[in-house]
Design a protein around this motif. Structure first.
Motif, PDB file in Angstrom:
ATOM      1  N   TRP A 160       0.830  -1.204   0.000  1.00 52.08           N
ATOM      2  CA  TRP A 160       0.000   0.000   0.000  1.00 52.08           C
ATOM      3  C   TRP A 160       0.864   1.252   0.000  1.00 52.08           C
ATOM      4  CZ3 TRP A 160      -4.508   1.786  -1.148  1.00 52.08           C
ATOM      5  CH2 TRP A 160      -4.913   3.038  -0.664  1.00 52.08           C
ATOM      6  N   SER A 162      -0.894   4.240  -1.273  1.00 46.45           N
ATOM      7  CA  SER A 162      -1.992   5.190  -1.470  1.00 46.45           C
ATOM      8  C   SER A 162      -2.106   5.712  -2.897  1.00 46.45           C
ATOM      9  CB  SER A 162      -1.906   6.378  -0.498  1.00 46.45           C
ATOM     10  OG  SER A 162      -0.963   7.358  -0.907  1.00 46.45           O
ATOM     11  N   SER A 163      -1.376   5.106  -3.836  1.00 43.02           N
ATOM     12  CA  SER A 163      -1.461   5.529  -5.238  1.00 43.02           C
ATOM     13  C   SER A 163      -2.748   5.020  -5.888  1.00 43.02           C
ATOM     14  CB  SER A 163      -0.266   4.983  -6.016  1.00 43.02           C
ATOM     15  OG  SER A 163      -0.321   3.559  -6.063  1.00 43.02           O
ATOM     16  N   ARG A 164      -3.028   5.522  -7.063  1.00 47.33           N
ATOM     17  CA  ARG A 164      -4.188   5.055  -7.822  1.00 47.33           C
ATOM     18  C   ARG A 164      -4.090   3.567  -8.098  1.00 47.33           C
ATOM     19  NH1 ARG A 164      -5.756   3.556 -12.719  1.00 47.33           N
ATOM     20  NH2 ARG A 164      -3.620   3.601 -13.495  1.00 47.33           N
ATOM     21  N   THR A 167      -4.697   1.526  -4.950  1.00 44.16           N
ATOM     22  CA  THR A 167      -6.123   1.595  -4.617  1.00 44.16           C
ATOM     23  C   THR A 167      -6.922   0.644  -5.494  1.00 44.16           C
ATOM     24  OG1 THR A 167      -5.872   3.913  -3.978  1.00 44.16           O
ATOM     25  CG2 THR A 167      -8.106   3.141  -4.453  1.00 44.16           C
ATOM     26  N   ARG A 168      -6.608   0.661  -6.786  1.00 45.46           N
ATOM     27  CA  ARG A 168      -7.298  -0.232  -7.713  1.00 45.46           C
ATOM     28  C   ARG A 168      -7.034  -1.695  -7.342  1.00 45.46           C
ATOM     29  NH1 ARG A 168      -8.848   0.089 -13.211  1.00 45.46           N
ATOM     30  NH2 ARG A 168      -9.862  -1.899 -13.710  1.00 45.46           N
ATOM     31  N   VAL A 170      -6.244  -3.038  -4.396  1.00 41.20           N
ATOM     32  CA  VAL A 170      -6.928  -3.421  -3.158  1.00 41.20           C
ATOM     33  C   VAL A 170      -8.391  -3.749  -3.423  1.00 41.20           C
ATOM     34  CG1 VAL A 170      -7.773  -2.537  -0.951  1.00 41.20           C
ATOM     35  CG2 VAL A 170      -5.377  -2.223  -1.571  1.00 41.20           C
ATOM     36  N   HIS A 171      -9.063  -2.894  -4.172  1.00 39.78           N
ATOM     37  CA  HIS A 171     -10.486  -3.123  -4.425  1.00 39.78           C
ATOM     38  C   HIS A 171     -10.714  -4.269  -5.410  1.00 39.78           C
ATOM     39  CE1 HIS A 171     -10.679   0.834  -2.486  1.00 39.78           C
ATOM     40  NE2 HIS A 171     -11.904   0.485  -2.157  1.00 39.78           N
ATOM     41  N   CYS A 202      -1.788   3.418   5.983  1.00 36.70           N
ATOM     42  CA  CYS A 202      -2.347   2.069   5.912  1.00 36.70           C
ATOM     43  C   CYS A 202      -3.593   1.938   6.787  1.00 36.70           C
ATOM     44  CB  CYS A 202      -1.305   1.043   6.366  1.00 36.70           C
ATOM     45  SG  CYS A 202      -0.066   0.609   5.132  1.00 36.70           S
ATOM     46  N   ILE A 205      -6.907   2.805   4.899  1.00 33.25           N
ATOM     47  CA  ILE A 205      -7.431   1.796   3.984  1.00 33.25           C
ATOM     48  C   ILE A 205      -7.845   0.548   4.761  1.00 33.25           C
ATOM     49  CG2 ILE A 205      -5.211   0.704   3.422  1.00 33.25           C
ATOM     50  CD1 ILE A 205      -8.154   1.412   0.990  1.00 33.25           C
ATOM     51  N   THR A 208     -11.386   1.094   5.722  1.00 34.26           N
ATOM     52  CA  THR A 208     -12.272   0.829   4.590  1.00 34.26           C
ATOM     53  C   THR A 208     -12.473  -0.675   4.405  1.00 34.26           C
ATOM     54  OG1 THR A 208     -11.599   2.854   3.447  1.00 34.26           O
ATOM     55  CG2 THR A 208     -12.541   1.096   2.095  1.00 34.26           C
TER      56      THR A 208
END
Length: 279
Positions: A160, A162-164, A167-168, A170-171, A202, A205, A208
Motif C-alpha cells: 500500500w 496510497s497511489s491510484r 487503490t485499484r 486493493v479493491h 495504511c 485503507i 475501509t
C-alpha cells in the motif's frame, strides 16, 4: 463482490497444466465461468524458409504445439465436468497477446504465468505479462513458474502506497481479501518527491477494508532505497508467510514498448508466490 468470470491463459509450457489447475480451483471456489485461452508462440514459416531441410522441422513444431493444445483442452473439459463449472475453450491461432487481452476485458480476473527463462515455451511475445497488466484493464493473477500453491489467497500481503494503482489493486482483490485468514498491509519506501503527510496511511485503507469484514493487520513501514522496493516487498511476503501479494502495477504502455516501475519489474522477474496486480 466476487469473481464470476475468470480467464486463464494457457501455452505449450510444462507449467500450463498447473496454471489450469489453479484456475479450476479458483473458479470452483468463486462459482465462476471459466474461459481458457490457449495462445502459444508459433514461429512464422518464413523464419525457416532460408534453412535447408527446415520444412520438416517446422511441421514438427506445429504438430507438437497442436498436440499440447489438444491435451490441455481435454484436461480443461474434464476439469469442468469434475467441478460442475461452465466454461469455454478458445484457441488463438494468431495475435496471441491481443486475444488474451480481448477476452480478459470481459472477465473479472485474468490468470497468467510468470515467464520462465529456462522454458522457451513460456515466451509468447515480448513483455507479455507486462502488457496484460497495463492494457487488460482487469486484475491479473500471475502464477510463478515454480512452486505449488494449494491455498492461494489465504494469507495476503498488500503493498500500500496510497497511489491510484494500489487503490485499484486493493479493491480488485476484495474477493480474496474478504475470505483470507490473514491480511497484512505494508508500506515500503517513499514516493520520490512526496510531501510529508501526503500519503494516505495504511490505517485508513484498513478501516475501509473493515467495512467489508476484512480484518487487516497494519505492518510497520519499511524504508528502503527505491531500487530495492521490489526486493523488500518479496522479503516482507516471506516474513509474514504470505501466499499472495496484492500490489499496483506501475508503468505505462506506449507504442511497441512497455515501461514499468522498478518494483513492478523486480516482482515480475523474481516472484516466488502468486501476485495479483492491477493498473
Amino acid at each position: 463482490m466476487s469473481y464470476k468470470s475468470i480467464v486463464v491463459h494457457l501455452d505449450a509450457s510444462e507449467r500450463a497444466a498447473y496454471r489450469l489447475d489453479v484456475a479450476l480451483l479458483l473458479a470452483k471456489h468463486f462459482k465462476a465461468h471459466l474461459v481458457a485461452v490457449y495462445a502459444a508462440l508459433v514461429p512464422e514459416p518464413k523464419a525457416f524458409g532460408f534453412m535447408a531441410g527446415s520444412a520438416g522441422w517446422y511441421e514438427e513444431i506445429l504438430a507438437a504445439c497442436q498436440e499440447r493444445c489438444e491435451s490441455l483442452e481435454r484436461l480443461f473439459h474434464a476439469g469442468l465436468t469434475r467441478t460442475g463449472l461452465s466454461g469455454d475453450w478458445v484457441e488463438a491461432a494468431v495475435h496471441a497477446r491481443d486475444e488474451v487481452v480481448r477476452h480478459g476485458r470481459c472477465a473479472d480476473l485474468v490468470i497468467a504465468g510468470q515467464s520462465d527463462p529456462n522454458d522457451p515455451q513460456t515466451y509468447i511475445v515480448d513483455h507479455f505479462a507486462e502488457t496484460l497488466v497495463m492494457t487488460a484493464g482487469r486484475p491479473l493473477l500471475l502464477i510463478p513458474y515454480t512452486g505449488v500453491f494449494p491455498d492461494v489467497g489465504s494469507k495476503i500481503l498488500v503493498a500500500w502506497d496510497s497511489s491510484r494503482e494500489a487503490t485499484r489493486a486493493v479493491h480488485d482483490a476484495l474477493p480474496f481479501l474478504t475470505e483470507a485468514g490473514q491480511v497484512t498491509l505494508v508500506t515500503i519506501g517513499a514516493i520520490k518527491g512526496e510531501l510529508p503527510g501526503s500519503r494516505i496511511p495504511c490505517a485508513d485503507i484498513a478501516t475501509t477494508l473493515a467495512r467489508h469484514d476484512v480484518r487487516a493487520t497494519v505492518g510497520e513501514s519499511v524504508e528502503t532505497p527505491d531500487a530495492s522496493v521490489g526486493d523488500a516487498l518479496l522479503s516482507e511476503a516471506r516474513g509474514v508467510g504470505a501466499n499472495l501479494i496484492v500490489m499496483g502495477g506501475y508503468g505505462h504502455a506506449r507504442w511497441q514498448e512497455v515501461v514499468l516501475g522498478r518494483a513492478t519489474r523486480t516482482v515480475l522477474r523474481a516472484m516466488t508466490i502468486p501476485v495479483l496486480m492491477s493498473h
